[in-house]
Motif scaffolding. Sequence first.
Motif, PDB file in Angstrom:
ATOM      1  N   ASP A  33     -44.781   1.297  48.553  1.00  0.00           N
ATOM      2  CA  ASP A  33     -45.776   1.054  49.815  1.00  0.00           C
ATOM      3  C   ASP A  33     -45.967   0.709  51.061  1.00  0.00           C
ATOM      4  OD1 ASP A  33     -46.572  -1.331  46.886  1.00  0.00           O
ATOM      5  OD2 ASP A  33     -45.385  -2.841  47.482  1.00  0.00           O
ATOM      6  N   GLU A  34     -44.636   0.945  51.374  1.00  0.00           N
ATOM      7  CA  GLU A  34     -44.128   2.147  53.022  1.00  0.00           C
ATOM      8  C   GLU A  34     -45.009   2.670  53.193  1.00  0.00           C
ATOM      9  OE1 GLU A  34     -40.483  -0.830  53.553  1.00  0.00           O
ATOM     10  OE2 GLU A  34     -40.292   1.447  53.326  1.00  0.00           O
ATOM     11  N   TRP A  35     -45.443   4.056  52.281  1.00  0.00           N
ATOM     12  CA  TRP A  35     -45.586   5.278  52.672  1.00  0.00           C
ATOM     13  C   TRP A  35     -47.225   4.885  52.667  1.00  0.00           C
ATOM     14  CZ3 TRP A  35     -44.388   9.947  53.413  1.00  0.00           C
ATOM     15  CH2 TRP A  35     -42.593   9.878  53.524  1.00  0.00           C
ATOM     16  N   ARG A  36     -48.240   4.090  51.539  1.00  0.00           N
ATOM     17  CA  ARG A  36     -49.438   3.678  51.708  1.00  0.00           C
ATOM     18  C   ARG A  36     -50.062   2.809  52.806  1.00  0.00           C
ATOM     19  NH1 ARG A  36     -51.343   0.747  47.730  1.00  0.00           N
ATOM     20  NH2 ARG A  36     -48.928   0.201  46.966  1.00  0.00           N
ATOM     21  N   ASN A  37     -49.421   1.728  53.190  1.00  0.00           N
ATOM     22  CA  ASN A  37     -49.725   1.325  54.279  1.00  0.00           C
ATOM     23  C   ASN A  37     -48.652   1.435  55.479  1.00  0.00           C
ATOM     24  OD1 ASN A  37     -50.324  -0.390  52.191  1.00  0.00           O
ATOM     25  ND2 ASN A  37     -48.994  -1.598  51.113  1.00  0.00           N
ATOM     26  N   VAL A  38     -48.322   2.157  55.748  1.00  0.00           N
ATOM     27  CA  VAL A  38     -47.466   2.062  57.081  1.00  0.00           C
ATOM     28  C   VAL A  38     -47.077   3.763  57.598  1.00  0.00           C
ATOM     29  CG1 VAL A  38     -45.563   1.304  58.427  1.00  0.00           C
ATOM     30  CG2 VAL A  38     -46.467  -0.243  56.574  1.00  0.00           C
ATOM     31  N   PHE A  86     -49.372   2.835  38.184  1.00  0.00           N
ATOM     32  CA  PHE A  86     -49.247   2.359  36.768  1.00  0.00           C
ATOM     33  C   PHE A  86     -49.070   0.891  36.901  1.00  0.00           C
ATOM     34  CE2 PHE A  86     -46.284   1.518  33.016  1.00  0.00           C
ATOM     35  CZ  PHE A  86     -46.101   2.765  31.835  1.00  0.00           C
ATOM     36  N   GLY A  87     -49.781   0.164  35.764  1.00  0.00           N
ATOM     37  CA  GLY A  87     -49.429  -1.029  35.374  1.00  0.00           C
ATOM     38  C   GLY A  87     -50.367  -1.615  36.653  1.00  0.00           C
ATOM     39  N   ASP A  88     -49.977  -2.885  36.736  1.00  0.00           N
ATOM     40  CA  ASP A  88     -50.273  -4.085  37.815  1.00  0.00           C
ATOM     41  C   ASP A  88     -49.474  -4.112  39.566  1.00  0.00           C
ATOM     42  OD1 ASP A  88     -52.185  -5.523  35.762  1.00  0.00           O
ATOM     43  OD2 ASP A  88     -50.284  -7.180  35.598  1.00  0.00           O
ATOM     44  N   SER A  89     -47.769  -3.651  39.475  1.00  0.00           N
ATOM     45  CA  SER A  89     -47.870  -3.179  40.731  1.00  0.00           C
ATOM     46  C   SER A  89     -46.554  -2.037  40.901  1.00  0.00           C
ATOM     47  CB  SER A  89     -46.751  -4.611  41.208  1.00  0.00           C
ATOM     48  OG  SER A  89     -46.047  -4.604  39.637  1.00  0.00           O
ATOM     49  N   SER A  90     -46.290  -0.965  39.820  1.00  0.00           N
ATOM     50  CA  SER A  90     -46.153   0.061  39.441  1.00  0.00           C
ATOM     51  C   SER A  90     -46.667   1.175  39.685  1.00  0.00           C
ATOM     52  CB  SER A  90     -45.429   0.150  38.543  1.00  0.00           C
ATOM     53  OG  SER A  90     -44.061  -0.421  38.059  1.00  0.00           O
ATOM     54  N   ARG A  91     -45.638   2.276  40.798  1.00  0.00           N
ATOM     55  CA  ARG A  91     -46.578   4.003  41.179  1.00  0.00           C
ATOM     56  C   ARG A  91     -45.942   5.349  40.354  1.00  0.00           C
ATOM     57  NH1 ARG A  91     -51.003   4.715  44.032  1.00  0.00           N
ATOM     58  NH2 ARG A  91     -51.439   1.547  44.939  1.00  0.00           N
ATOM     59  N   LEU A  92     -46.671   5.823  40.242  1.00  0.00           N
ATOM     60  CA  LEU A  92     -45.953   7.182  39.477  1.00  0.00           C
ATOM     61  C   LEU A  92     -44.826   7.679  40.207  1.00  0.00           C
ATOM     62  CD1 LEU A  92     -48.544   8.846  37.099  1.00  0.00           C
ATOM     63  CD2 LEU A  92     -46.986   6.759  36.357  1.00  0.00           C
ATOM     64  N   GLY A 100     -37.613  17.453  33.509  1.00  0.00           N
ATOM     65  CA  GLY A 100     -37.883  18.086  33.487  1.00  0.00           C
ATOM     66  C   GLY A 100     -39.375  19.388  35.054  1.00  0.00           C
ATOM     67  N   GLY A 101     -38.433  18.438  35.954  1.00  0.00           N
ATOM     68  CA  GLY A 101     -39.253  19.514  36.797  1.00  0.00           C
ATOM     69  C   GLY A 101     -40.743  19.456  36.884  1.00  0.00           C
ATOM     70  N   LEU A 102     -41.345  19.711  37.175  1.00  0.00           N
ATOM     71  CA  LEU A 102     -42.449  19.944  37.415  1.00  0.00           C
ATOM     72  C   LEU A 102     -43.357  18.980  36.475  1.00  0.00           C
ATOM     73  CD1 LEU A 102     -44.476  23.408  38.320  1.00  0.00           C
ATOM     74  CD2 LEU A 102     -43.918  20.797  39.786  1.00  0.00           C
ATOM     75  N   SER A 103     -42.487  18.706  35.271  1.00  0.00           N
ATOM     76  CA  SER A 103     -43.389  17.850  34.399  1.00  0.00           C
ATOM     77  C   SER A 103     -43.097  16.353  34.004  1.00  0.00           C
ATOM     78  CB  SER A 103     -43.241  18.598  32.863  1.00  0.00           C
ATOM     79  OG  SER A 103     -41.768  18.636  32.303  1.00  0.00           O
ATOM     80  N   ASP A 104     -42.217  16.335  34.644  1.00  0.00           N
ATOM     81  CA  ASP A 104     -41.300  15.120  35.196  1.00  0.00           C
ATOM     82  C   ASP A 104     -41.864  13.485  35.918  1.00  0.00           C
ATOM     83  OD1 ASP A 104     -39.431  12.768  35.267  1.00  0.00           O
ATOM     84  OD2 ASP A 104     -38.969  13.305  37.222  1.00  0.00           O
ATOM     85  N   VAL A 105     -42.406  12.769  35.026  1.00  0.00           N
ATOM     86  CA  VAL A 105     -43.210  12.153  35.603  1.00  0.00           C
ATOM     87  C   VAL A 105     -43.023  10.833  34.766  1.00  0.00           C
ATOM     88  CG1 VAL A 105     -45.634  10.591  35.614  1.00  0.00           C
ATOM     89  CG2 VAL A 105     -45.514  13.658  35.790  1.00  0.00           C
ATOM     90  N   GLY A 106     -42.603   9.257  35.598  1.00  0.00           N
ATOM     91  CA  GLY A 106     -42.033   8.293  35.479  1.00  0.00           C
ATOM     92  C   GLY A 106     -42.997   7.177  36.441  1.00  0.00           C
ATOM     93  N   CYS A 107     -42.518   6.011  35.949  1.00  0.00           N
ATOM     94  CA  CYS A 107     -42.711   4.595  37.339  1.00  0.00           C
ATOM     95  C   CYS A 107     -41.722   3.673  37.816  1.00  0.00           C
ATOM     96  CB  CYS A 107     -44.142   4.422  36.871  1.00  0.00           C
ATOM     97  SG  CYS A 107     -43.488   2.643  34.934  1.00  0.00           S
TER      98      CYS A 107
END
Length: 127
Positions: A33-38, A86-92, A100-107
């Motif tokens: 949120d801080e990255w996106r909004n500030v 991701f979902g209502d209030s999460s981000r990847l 997995g390096g480049l293939s690693d994605v979570g939320c």
Amino acid sequence: DPLSPIIARLREQGKIGKHDNTPAGSRFAITNDEWRNVVCPAIAEERGFKPEQVRLERASEFNAIGNLYDPNRGKFNILEWFEDIFGDSSRLSGGDCGDGGLSDVGCCGSNSRSADIAGRPLVSFVS
């Protein structure tokens, strides 16, 4: 890091938080949120871009750039915030070499302040 002075100033102004041991100019321990909004709007203002031109990378961009141009991506034990919702209030987030390096994605929740997640702003020149 060329963004360190901007991040340090935002922390000194109390606009973004950190952990006790986080250096003032560090990209770590900043929520999505801080990255996106500030942070991204401050980078846009400081560098002379429109606010909508600066955002975090999407997971697919992180992967493509890592495969095509930056062989160091995904080779460290850190995570990066991504722009993807991701979902209502999460981000990847992702990129940890142990997962997995480049293939690693979570939320994570977009307001999570983690010492092992950083951000990588991207500037778009396409309208």
